[in-house]
Design a protein around this motif. Structure first.
Motif, short mmCIF file in Angstrom:
data_model
loop_
_atom_site.label_atom_id
_atom_site.label_comp_id
_atom_site.label_asym_id
_atom_site.label_seq_id
_atom_site.Cartn_x
_atom_site.Cartn_y
_atom_site.Cartn_z
N SER A 201 0.97 -1.36 0.00
CA SER A 201 0.14 0.11 -0.10
C SER A 201 0.86 1.31 -0.01
O SER A 201 0.59 2.40 -0.09
CB SER A 201 -1.09 0.13 1.33
N LEU A 202 2.43 1.07 0.10
CA LEU A 202 3.05 2.19 0.29
C LEU A 202 3.30 2.92 -1.23
O LEU A 202 3.29 2.16 -2.22
CB LEU A 202 4.37 1.88 0.78
N ASN A 203 3.49 4.12 -1.20
CA ASN A 203 3.88 4.70 -2.58
C ASN A 203 5.66 4.57 -2.52
O ASN A 203 6.30 4.75 -1.71
CB ASN A 203 3.61 6.30 -2.52
N CYS A 204 6.03 4.69 -3.87
CA CYS A 204 7.40 4.70 -4.11
C CYS A 204 8.38 5.87 -3.67
O CYS A 204 9.12 5.67 -2.81
CB CYS A 204 7.93 4.25 -5.38
N GLY A 254 7.58 9.22 -13.62
CA GLY A 254 7.32 8.84 -12.08
C GLY A 254 5.90 9.15 -11.86
O GLY A 254 5.09 8.32 -11.09
N PHE A 255 5.49 10.35 -12.19
CA PHE A 255 4.22 10.70 -12.06
C PHE A 255 3.23 9.87 -12.95
O PHE A 255 2.11 9.26 -12.59
CB PHE A 255 3.84 12.08 -12.22
N SER A 256 3.44 9.87 -14.19
CA SER A 256 2.61 9.05 -15.10
C SER A 256 2.73 7.61 -14.59
O SER A 256 1.37 6.81 -14.90
CB SER A 256 3.10 8.90 -16.50
N THR A 257 3.42 6.78 -14.05
CA THR A 257 3.66 5.33 -13.90
C THR A 257 2.88 5.15 -12.28
O THR A 257 2.63 4.29 -12.06
CB THR A 257 5.00 4.80 -13.68
N LYS A 262 0.26 10.88 -7.19
CA LYS A 262 -0.38 12.29 -7.52
C LYS A 262 -0.47 13.32 -6.58
O LYS A 262 -0.15 14.62 -6.98
CB LYS A 262 -1.80 12.10 -8.21
N ALA A 263 -0.74 13.11 -5.30
CA ALA A 263 -0.68 13.99 -4.38
C ALA A 263 0.61 14.63 -3.92
O ALA A 263 0.58 15.95 -3.75
CB ALA A 263 -1.11 13.40 -2.97
N ALA A 264 1.64 14.23 -4.49
CA ALA A 264 3.10 14.84 -4.30
C ALA A 264 2.96 16.13 -5.38
O ALA A 264 3.92 16.89 -4.75
CB ALA A 264 4.23 13.76 -4.81
N TYR A 267 3.05 18.59 -2.69
CA TYR A 267 4.08 18.40 -1.65
C TYR A 267 5.11 19.81 -1.76
O TYR A 267 5.75 19.97 -2.73
CB TYR A 267 4.79 17.17 -1.72
N LYS A 268 5.44 20.28 -0.55
CA LYS A 268 6.37 20.93 -0.11
C LYS A 268 7.27 20.30 0.81
O LYS A 268 6.95 19.11 0.85
CB LYS A 268 6.02 22.52 0.32
N GLU A 269 8.01 20.90 1.45
CA GLU A 269 8.93 19.97 2.47
C GLU A 269 8.22 19.29 3.54
O GLU A 269 8.32 18.27 3.68
CB GLU A 269 10.02 20.90 3.18
N GLU A 270 7.30 20.12 4.05
CA GLU A 270 6.48 19.64 5.13
C GLU A 270 5.40 18.43 5.00
O GLU A 270 5.24 17.35 5.70
CB GLU A 270 5.94 20.61 6.04
N GLU A 271 4.89 18.84 3.68
CA GLU A 271 3.97 17.76 3.37
C GLU A 271 4.56 16.55 3.01
O GLU A 271 4.04 15.17 3.29
CB GLU A 271 3.11 18.26 2.08
#
Length: 439
Positions: A201-204, A254-257, A262-264, A267-271
């Motif tokens: 369930s983890l994102n890469c 990376g985004f397309s695969t 997608k949420a990244a 993302y800034k540093e804290e997210e």
């Protein structure tokens, strides 16, 4: 440099890691060249009394302790912290507006390393006599260069930054793989970890991909790590190349695969830190400050004791970090400049830098601290981090940095969100940067 903090980061930053992030398009025109060589617009370093320290939001929680140490020793010259927003873009905008209006409400400015040229050229900060700042001789040379403009000193490096690859060591160990040194190895490691019941369930991977300075840092690192450059040693932009395309396509692919969630894109540093700390990522690019927070055993981190760090991966081997960090400068319009100078010396001292490393894991500028046995035991990443900083590539050192970074962010974001094909985005960026960067 962590950009949320200024990172940096940053960030930058972000950073820097910018770095790390910095400048939104709306404020891109603030950094025009005044046509001057910079200078001591505010006069000599004279005047004693209370001062104000303008800095980004202190997400480390230790700045209060550092300033309190000064205030306890200088009751008649107390420092008041003016905490600016978390976003580096907003920080810079407030500092620029303050300077353009010649206001004296800020005495010492916490500048991202890439702001030095702009603030010096516009005479918003004063030139500093190098012989009055002995800590410079103990700093990593690359950090001192970030504080100069046309070979003159306008700030003092306080923290440095290099991007690191944080990873779930527990899961990589269970999958039987080592920390990756290339992008291909990282992809393969992700597949093996995701084949585990606890990993599926983890994102890469995630870095900093929101449209702010952190994106400039992540884009630059991808390009540099593929053998390309954003701006060459000749001072000319050079992004319309196969190497730059390979770097950018690493991110777009990376985004397309789905290897980058997608949420990244938000993302800034804290997210990103929170996503990694909550156990949602296998790999995460961020600045050293994350180490202390992710390692907390008070229940705030789900991965304490389960992660490690490595150098950033690249196309054919170890990648290249963007040089981040923060420098302290004196506003040209400040009162009590002598006090401001002494406060900077205090914060640049070995004692203060050691105390800050111990509490926050932020990268120091004192070279000897990286080789300190006690600190290395507490922060195992210090040795590779020092090497990363020494070979890190700076972002473009240009007076119109606000416009330049805004153009980079726009191009990279367009490619990441499929608004433009990567090749077209880089061709357009080359044209834009050529109009902004003149020698």
């Amino acid at each position: 440099m962590r950009f949320e903090r200024s990172h940096t980061r940053r960030a930058a930053a972000a950073a820097v890691v910018g770095s790390m992030v910095l400048f939104a398009s709306a404020c891109g025109g603030d950094g025009g060249d005044s046509g001057s060589d910079g200078g001591s617009a505010g006069g000599a370093l004279e005047g004693r009394g209370p001062i104000t320290f303008a800095t980004g939001k202190d997400t480390s929680g230790n700045l209060t302790n550092q300033v309190a140490a000064w205030n306890s020793q200088h009751p008649d010259e107390k420092v008041t912290v003016s905490e600016l927003p978390e976003s580096a873009d907003a920080q810079r905008q407030q500092m620029v507006q303050n300077a353009q209006n010649k206001q004296d409400s800020f005495s010492v400015l916490n500048l991202d390393v890439v702001w030095t040229a702009e603030f010096a050229a516009n005479r918003w900060v004063v030139e500093l006599p190098q012989d009055q700042f002995p800590s410079l001789g103990n700093a990593i040379p690359a950090t001192v260069e970030t504080a100069k403009y046309r070979d003159k000193l306008y700030a003092v490096p306080i923290t440095s930054d290099g991007g690191l690859l944080y990873y779930r060591k527990d899961l990589l160990d269970k999958a039987g793989v080592q920390a990756p040194t290339t992008w291909a190895e990282m992809q393969a490691a992700c597949q093996k970890v995701k084949a585990l019941p606890e990993g599926k369930s983890l994102n890469c991977y995630a870095g900093q991909f929101e449209k702010y300075e952190g994106l400039t840092v992540n884009f630059s690192e991808a390009v540099n790590s593929a053998g390309g450059v954003v701006v060459g040693k000749d001072g000319k932009p050079n992004v319309d190349t196969p190497e730059a395309l390979a770097g950018l396509e690493t991110l777009t692919n990376g985004f397309s695969t789905g290897e980058i969630p997608k949420a990244a894109i938000t993302y800034k540093e804290e997210e990103g830190r929170r996503a990694f700390q909550e156990g949602n990522l296998i790999f995460h690019r961020n600045w050293p400050y994350v180490y202390a927070l992710a390692g907390k055993t008070d229940g705030s981190s789900k991965i304490a004791g389960k992660f490690a760090v490595a150098p950033l991966p690249g196309k054919d081997g170890a990648g290249v970090s963007t040089l981040g960090g923060h420098n302290y400068a004196i506003s040209a319009f400040a009162k009590n400049k002598a006090t401001a100078a002494d406060f900077i010396k205090f914060m640049a001292s070995e004692e203060r830098q050691r105390a800050n490393v111990e509490k926050t894991s932020q990268a120091p500028t004192w070279a000897s601290l990286y080789d300190d046995a006690a600190l290395q035991k507490q922060f195992p990443y210090l040795t590779p981090l020092k090497a990363s900083i020494e070979k890190a590539q700076p972002r473009p050192t240009v007076v119109k940095y606000g416009d330049v970074t805004a153009a980079i962010q726009e191009a990279a974001y367009d490619a990441l969100t499929n608004k433009k094909p990567p090749k077209q985005a880089l061709t357009d960026l080359q044209t834009k940067l050529s109009s902004l960067i003149t020698n």
